[in-house]
Enzyme design. Structure first.
Site, short mmCIF file in Angstrom:
data_model
loop_
_atom_site.label_atom_id
_atom_site.label_comp_id
_atom_site.label_asym_id
_atom_site.label_seq_id
_atom_site.Cartn_x
_atom_site.Cartn_y
_atom_site.Cartn_z
N TYR A 145 0.85 -1.19 0.00
CA TYR A 145 0.00 0.00 0.00
C TYR A 145 0.89 1.23 0.00
O TYR A 145 1.87 1.30 0.73
CB TYR A 145 -0.89 0.01 1.24
CG TYR A 145 -1.76 1.25 1.39
CD1 TYR A 145 -2.79 1.50 0.48
CD2 TYR A 145 -1.55 2.15 2.42
CE1 TYR A 145 -3.60 2.63 0.62
CE2 TYR A 145 -2.36 3.28 2.56
CZ TYR A 145 -3.37 3.51 1.65
OH TYR A 145 -4.16 4.63 1.79
N ASP A 240 9.17 2.59 0.28
CA ASP A 240 8.10 3.23 1.04
C ASP A 240 8.21 2.72 2.48
O ASP A 240 7.79 1.60 2.78
CB ASP A 240 6.74 2.90 0.42
CG ASP A 240 5.60 3.62 1.14
OD1 ASP A 240 5.86 4.21 2.21
OD2 ASP A 240 4.47 3.59 0.62
N LYS A 268 3.94 8.44 9.56
CA LYS A 268 3.64 7.77 10.83
C LYS A 268 4.66 8.14 11.93
O LYS A 268 4.58 9.24 12.46
CB LYS A 268 3.50 6.27 10.59
CG LYS A 268 2.35 6.03 9.58
CD LYS A 268 1.83 4.63 9.46
CE LYS A 268 0.57 4.61 8.60
NZ LYS A 268 0.70 3.99 7.31
C1 LIG Z 1 0.16 4.58 5.94
C2 LIG Z 1 0.95 4.36 4.70
C3 LIG Z 1 0.89 5.24 3.60
C4 LIG Z 1 -0.05 6.40 3.57
O1 LIG Z 1 0.23 7.33 4.56
P1 LIG Z 1 -0.94 8.37 4.99
O2 LIG Z 1 -0.27 9.23 6.01
O3 LIG Z 1 -2.05 7.54 5.52
O4 LIG Z 1 -1.31 9.10 3.76
C5 LIG Z 1 1.72 5.02 2.54
N1 LIG Z 1 2.57 3.98 2.52
C6 LIG Z 1 2.65 3.11 3.53
C7 LIG Z 1 3.63 1.99 3.47
C8 LIG Z 1 1.83 3.26 4.65
O5 LIG Z 1 1.89 2.37 5.64
#
Ligand SMILES: *Cc1c(COP(=O)(O)O)cnc(C)c1O
Length: 436
Positions: A145, A240, A268
């Site tokens: 994701y 990511d 995060k």
């Molecule tokens: C949570 C997440 C996102 C998106 O971040 P948001 O702050 O919710 O937009 C993108 N990539 C990864 C791997 C994530 O865990």
């Protein structure tokens, strides 16, 4: 069972004024059924809802709160910053300090730009990759994701030759067609994409620790192969690390693997629970970003000073406390305890996959020979339904997991012995619901 009357009342009102009653879909409990709890306050390892029910929280705002709710040092830093004002729309020192802190510790981040979310970080990193290479396509992996960026909301066709299609209404076919999708844990498919489309691929993007569709543990050899393939074909490597960054190690998976991505995205933990995202990487690539270069990216509230202060306090504390070994040990003990409790009740198809402070209950038989789920295809068929039952049995007993069988659990330093005793006792009783 405890009362949920007030949550039900608020949810009914919320549905009248917001889509599905929430501001991010998974909060609505669609994956598990029932009424989402409205949270009134949180402290340490605990959430308290508007009916006064108290829960040991393993969702932890979906990852940012490595030190639990209301960590005193983060609290103090944020309040102190706020006492001077909370948004200037101008250069200020907090973002400089955070950027210096990060670039002096993570060698693959030579320059960094702060944004407001992980989604924004990914969107911007992809733009840089296209700007740098002049290429159009991005290769992603099914089960990773990357936020709600249009081009990342896609799913694979049934065969390699078949077109990628949008995975959300409102994503245009044109945008979807700029993404290629490969399976995790499958070197051959990635190799084939690079063989056939290699010259058009600007970047490969992946969660080096996929943690948004279960915790899909990857083999090192697979990750290294993907990186090698990209480099051979002149494509950039984007890690990511929005979940894994600062969580599995100060340097996230890049540090764990000893791989230097060209670009990396954070979110995060980097904001300690405030809205912060970041993208960074090689200086020559980041210098393409405006105003230094031609790739445009901006933000009215970017590098908000309160959020920067909270982020810096979090990262400083991470460095001084270095909680990683104890987080991993705590998570291991908790996971082992759950597995033993399930076995003791004759439930043989309950397992927990974990990495660092992340854990994921796997509910059903795993077909792979080694017994590890590494791809979407390997997730047990009954995962969703069995998780929903376990989730509610735990919720009723005061334990709050992320409300979906495809989301991971987050351990924190606030999960102390009393919190874990409570969670273990609840689990031992709740797991009975998996007997059928
Ligand atoms: C949570 C997440 C996102 C998106 O971040 P948001 O702050 O919710 O937009 C993108 N990539 C990864 C791997 C994530 O865990």
């Amino acid at each position: 069972m405890s009362s949920t009357a007030r949550s039900e009342e608020l949810f009914a009102r919320a549905k009248r004024v917001s889509p599905g009653g929430v501001h991010s879909p998974v909060r609505a409990f669609k994956g598990v059924g029932g009424t989402p709890r409205f949270i009134r306050e949180a402290s340490g390892a605990y959430l308290v809802d508007v009916d006064g029910n108290r829960y040991v929280d393993f969702c932890m705002s979906w990852g940012p709160l490595l030190f639990g709710h209301q960590d005193p040092e983060v609290h103090e830093a944020a309040v102190k910053a706020m006492s001077r004002g909370w948004s200037y729309g101008a250069a200020e020192e907090g973002s400089l300090e955070l950027a210096e802190w990060i670039t002096s510790r993570l060698p693959w981040v030579q320059k960094v730009r702060f944004v407001n979310s992980g989604t924004e970080a990914v969107m911007s990193a992809l733009r840089v990759a296209r700007g740098a290479t002049g290429r159009r396509l991005v290769l992603k992996f099914e089960g990773c994701y990357h936020g709600h960026v249009d081009s990342m909301l896609v799913k694979a066709g049934s065969g390699l030759a078949e077109m990628v299609t949008p995975d959300s209404a409102g994503v245009s076919l044109t945008v979807a067609a700029e993404t290629l999708v490969a399976r995790l844990d499958d070197e051959n498919q990635a190799r084939e994409w690079f063989a056939t489309r290699g010259r058009e691929i600007a970047a490969v993007i992946l969660e080096p620790l996929p943690a948004n569709n279960g915790l899909l543990l990857q083999r090192d050899a697979f990750l290294r192969k993907v990186v090698d393939l990209a480099r051979e074909r002149g494509a950039l490597v984007i890690f990511d690390e929005v979940i894994s960054g600062f969580r599995v190690a100060l340097g996230g998976m890049a540090e764990k693997l000893g791989i230097r991505p060209d670009l990396v995205t954070y979110g995060k933990v980097i904001g300690g629970g405030f809205p912060v995202g970041a993208y960074g990487g090689r200086a020559d690539l980041m210098d393409l970003v405006a105003p230094a270069g031609p790739v445009y990216q901006a933000g009215t509230l970017s590098a908000n000073p309160v959020a920067m202060a909270a982020g810096l306090a979090t990262l400083r504390k991470l460095e001084s406390v270095s909680p990683y070994a104890s987080l991993e040990e705590g998570t291991r003990r908790f996971a082992d305890g759950m597995e033993q409790a399930a076995r003791a009740r004759g439930i043989s198809d309950f397992r927990v996959q974990r990495y660092g402070s992340l854990f994921w209950p796997v509910l059903g038989d795993v077909s792979s020979r080694e017994g590890v789920v590494r791809s979407v295809q390997g997730i047990p068929a009954r995962q969703k339904e069995r998780f929903a039952r376990l989730f509610h049995a735990l919720l009723d007993r005061g334990v709050y997991l992320a409300p979906s069988g495809f989301e991971v659990g987050f351990f924190s330093t606030a999960h102390d012995a009393p919190a874990l005793d409570r969670a273990n006792t609840a689990f031992a009783a709740a797991v009975e619901v998996l007997k059928s």
